[in-house]
Design an enzyme around this catalytic site. Structure first.
Site, PDB file in Angstrom:
ATOM      1  N   THR A   1       0.875  -1.184   0.000  1.00  0.00           N
ATOM      2  CA  THR A   1       0.000   0.000   0.000  1.00  0.00           C
ATOM      3  C   THR A   1       0.908   1.230   0.000  1.00  0.00           C
ATOM      4  OG1 THR A   1      -0.235  -0.191   2.412  1.00  0.00           O
ATOM      5  CG2 THR A   1      -2.029  -1.067   1.071  1.00  0.00           C
TER       6      THR A   1
ATOM      7  N   LYS B   1       4.175  -6.698   3.627  1.00  0.00           N
ATOM      8  CA  LYS B   1       3.931  -5.266   3.445  1.00  0.00           C
ATOM      9  C   LYS B   1       3.551  -4.654   4.781  1.00  0.00           C
ATOM     10  CE  LYS B   1       0.456  -3.286   3.127  1.00  0.00           C
ATOM     11  NZ  LYS B   1      -0.466  -2.558   4.096  1.00  0.00           N
TER      12      LYS B   1
ATOM     13  N   THR C   1      -1.836  -2.102   8.982  1.00  0.00           N
ATOM     14  CA  THR C   1      -2.006  -3.449   8.441  1.00  0.00           C
ATOM     15  C   THR C   1      -0.656  -3.956   7.990  1.00  0.00           C
ATOM     16  OG1 THR C   1      -4.258  -3.125   7.759  1.00  0.00           O
ATOM     17  CG2 THR C   1      -3.048  -4.826   6.600  1.00  0.00           C
TER      18      THR C   1
ATOM     19  N   GLU D   1       5.726   4.459   7.211  1.00  0.00           N
ATOM     20  CA  GLU D   1       5.344   5.754   6.637  1.00  0.00           C
ATOM     21  C   GLU D   1       6.173   6.898   7.233  1.00  0.00           C
ATOM     22  OE1 GLU D   1       1.178   5.688   7.425  1.00  0.00           O
ATOM     23  OE2 GLU D   1       0.721   4.468   5.669  1.00  0.00           O
TER      24      GLU D   1
ATOM     25  N   ASN E   1      -0.501  10.946   6.345  1.00  0.00           N
ATOM     26  CA  ASN E   1      -1.728  10.411   6.923  1.00  0.00           C
ATOM     27  C   ASN E   1      -2.852  11.413   7.086  1.00  0.00           C
ATOM     28  OD1 ASN E   1      -1.482   7.515   7.346  1.00  0.00           O
ATOM     29  ND2 ASN E   1       0.396   8.143   8.396  1.00  0.00           N
TER      30      ASN E   1
END
Lengths: 440, 440
Positions: A166, A192, A214, A300, A428
């Site tokens: 993602t 991932k 996730t 991230e 985000n």
């Protein structure tokens, strides 16, 4: 560890596995844009040529996605057997109600028909935005496309690794080769992560004794192993790897690790007290740990990867709680981002953790990753004479270890953590003018 | 609430209180710079003309600062009596060992001599960087200066409110006037917050039954009230205000609320089952709640103030845990910053909270602050037909209420929360080339 050789091909390195990764526009970006932008592959198939033993670890979030529920149900009914896994990114199929559950079933059933494998033999994984129904026409088209493109080359594995991504910036893959009873065995995986990462998975989706993105991980091996032993091995490996990472402290609705073992290596069936099982367990531990670390390193907006090592706690549970309090403190994480060896914030986080902490006993220090030589900034609750500049140098690298000794007992815990950056926030907060950009 | 009148002067609004705030360079920025930059006032005195009843609530962090330990000790020894409070910003005097404790004692003793008040009658508060010894020469000079400049005007109160600030962008003050038994009574307060804000204070520094910045708050009143009743009133007021806010989820080593009640209003001594006590309690609740909300609104980098209202939980504790999981989720907080009505992240956080949550029962919605009309984005676990644009409009304002109904019971909880912004990260990563800039 010398007995393990890193080999290419990740999930298709073991005998009898094929895979593929295709683009089927799960996010409905449209295909008429004329550009490849956004056309990251988003659906993967992982297929064993023969019936395989299967095991899975799943999120313990009370709000769990339809594919997680489906896998739990299927592993139970099949007595831990499976032939294939179908995975999509771009949509978590979570909080999607009865229709979401029907869609997960249809994903599995459609894959069974496309692959001509027995009913109930396909497992499902999903990751992406929560609360949106899957575009099933796209999913079905993707499954047909993926079934046509199955293969066992490095490129096939790389396509599958891309398809499950993602917000990951790069695919994550690893495979090891080792010998069991004279036979060459291989074990490979793809995973991932990126955001919503603090997994707390268990075999049955029930809350584990320890605490808890996730994150998805799919593992394959050609080892011959019984279902109970594969479950036991997976539980131990995940406890030491995926369940010990945190990017942002948020446990996902979709965290899933699945492993398929098809036995084609022809090794004698592994047994609990067998030294061969120890070798298999070590290999599985290493693949899971390296993949888990890749998730944190590619989290991230992450600019620093910090291994928080707590020692001297009264119990393993307290060591874990202390390490997680530090690893999830917004103030500690921002100080890592700033290259600031701020031990006061670490003391503060230890102090409010549920673990027993006595200020006057705490040691805090830094080392290079895995190194034994620790530069102590605090001993017995008080700053050492080490100059600020030296401490800054210790936390300047992209990766370092933070050592905390509570000096109250013998228990230890390790958490693999990341800093908190403006890039994380920027990513985000999303862009509400482009709902398709909004993450899970 | 009509019986309360907002009056100016905060902590010197009640009879018989004087205050001052001065600059004494606690951060040792130097004074020869020729500019006023950085010369924010950093030491305050709050003095009652007569002996006052005192009560305090303190951090339950196991690592607690020297001034907190000193206040606990002094309130116990004095049987809840005090004459004055001395407070510094710029240095938390936390994790400073025996020297830190000696410094806190010296701060109190020096203030006693400067004010010519009895031994043991001065309480101490500190906020700022952890792990650095106080520059005692500066502190002593500041106390002398502050003692000379005591007064009871609005300017005096404003100077004190400024002196306790750290990363706050503005002073926080409030005072109410009300009538008790025919006498006019006043209650005022100043506070500071900004970062390391998720207080969990108790009367004795022990962990409270419920869960849990440096936040400091100093309250004064001329009401006549007994020590046990003042403690009871403060405990209730803090439980509903300061212990219900979070900026970044980090509980500080220094959180302190102190109240002095000098009785000069001449009201009949308050009693538990007395309707006059109910009025006093309401006034105290309101001053604490408004000051607490000011802390969140002025939190580091905060762009949105969100009141998280959980209803329908099985117990108050579970309602609190559910609200805190949502209010402290990095992903929920960044979505608020982005103006993204991302209910999936809220569901995810509820699901991993320790509270019992059943996905199919959860309602999620938004309203204007305190408004009754709720725009529901999720009913019974499923998205409502309310258009995305309307939901975006509901979370666009700087302040809004988030309503969550778990529909499992009757318990409720409220948490006052903030978003997570790039500005928070940027501020807290600090600048290691300028250690004086590094926060607590």
């Amino acid at each position: 560890m010398k007995s393990f050789k890193v080999v290419p091909g990740s999930i298709v390195a073991p005998k009898g596995f094929r895979t593929s990764g295709v683009f089927c526009d799960i996010k409905r970006l449209g295909t008429g844009k004329g550009s490849a932008k956004g056309r990251k592959r988003d659906l993967a198939l992982i297929v064993s040529d023969v019936d395989a033993v299967a095991a899975g670890m799943f999120t313990t979030n009370q709000v769990c996605a339809a594919p997680v529920k489906l896998c739990l149900e299927r592993l139970h009914r099949s007595r831990s057997r499976a032939r294939a896994i179908v995975v999509n990114s771009g949509n978590a199929n979570a909080c999607t109600g009865p229709q979401g559950m029907a869609d997960a079933r249809e994903m599995a059933a459609f894959t069974e028909r496309a692959l001509n494998v027995p009913k109930g033999s396909v497992l499902v994984g999903s990751t992406g935005r929560i609360g949106v129904l899957l575009p099933m026409d796209n999913v079905r088209a993707g499954i047909v496309d993926a079934a046509v493109h199955l293969g066992a080359t490095r490129e096939h594995a790389a396509n599958a690794a891309e398809a499950i991504m993602t917000s990951d910036t790069k695919p994550k893959q690893l495979a090891l080769e080792f010998s069991l009873g004279g036979r060459t065995v291989r074990l490979g995986g793809i995973c991932k992560g990126a955001g919503m990462i603090q997994p707390g998975m268990s075999l049955d989706g029930r809350r584990p004794a320890a605490l808890h993105a996730t994150m998805l991980c799919f593992l394959t091996t050609d080892a011959a192993i019984s279902p109970p032993l594969l479950r036991k091995a997976l539980e131990e490996a995940v406890a030491q790897s995926f369940n010990r990472i945190t990017v942002d402290g948020d446990m996902s609705t979709n965290d899933t690790v699945l492993i398929l073992a098809n036995g084609l290596a022809g090794n004698p069936l592994l047994r609990v007290r067998d030294s061969r099982f120890t070798i298999f367990q070590s290999a599985l531990n290493r693949v899971c740990l390296e993949l888990a670390q890749m998730i944190v390193q590619d989290g991230e907006g992450v600019s620093r990867f910090v291994t928080v090592r707590v020692a001297g706690a009264r119990s393993t549970r307290e060591a874990d709680l202390a390490a997680r309090a530090v690893a999830n403190s917004a103030l500690v994480k921002t100080s890592w981002h700033g290259g600031d060896p701020n031990w006061g914030r670490i003391m503060d986080a230890l102090g409010y953790s549920p673990a027993r902490v006595v200020e006057e006993k705490v040691d805090i220090g830094y080392s290079a990753p895995g190194a034994r030589r620790v530069l102590w900034s605090v001993r017995r609750g008080q700053p050492t004479p080490v100059p600020f500049k030296e401490l800054c140098a210790a936390v300047a690298p992209k990766e370092f270890d933070l050592h905390i000794n509570l000096n109250l007992g013998r228990a230890t815990a390790v958490i693999y953590a990341a800093d908190l950056t403006e890039a994380y926030v920027d990513f985000n907060k999303g862009d509400i003018s482009d709902p398709a950009s909004l993450g899970g």
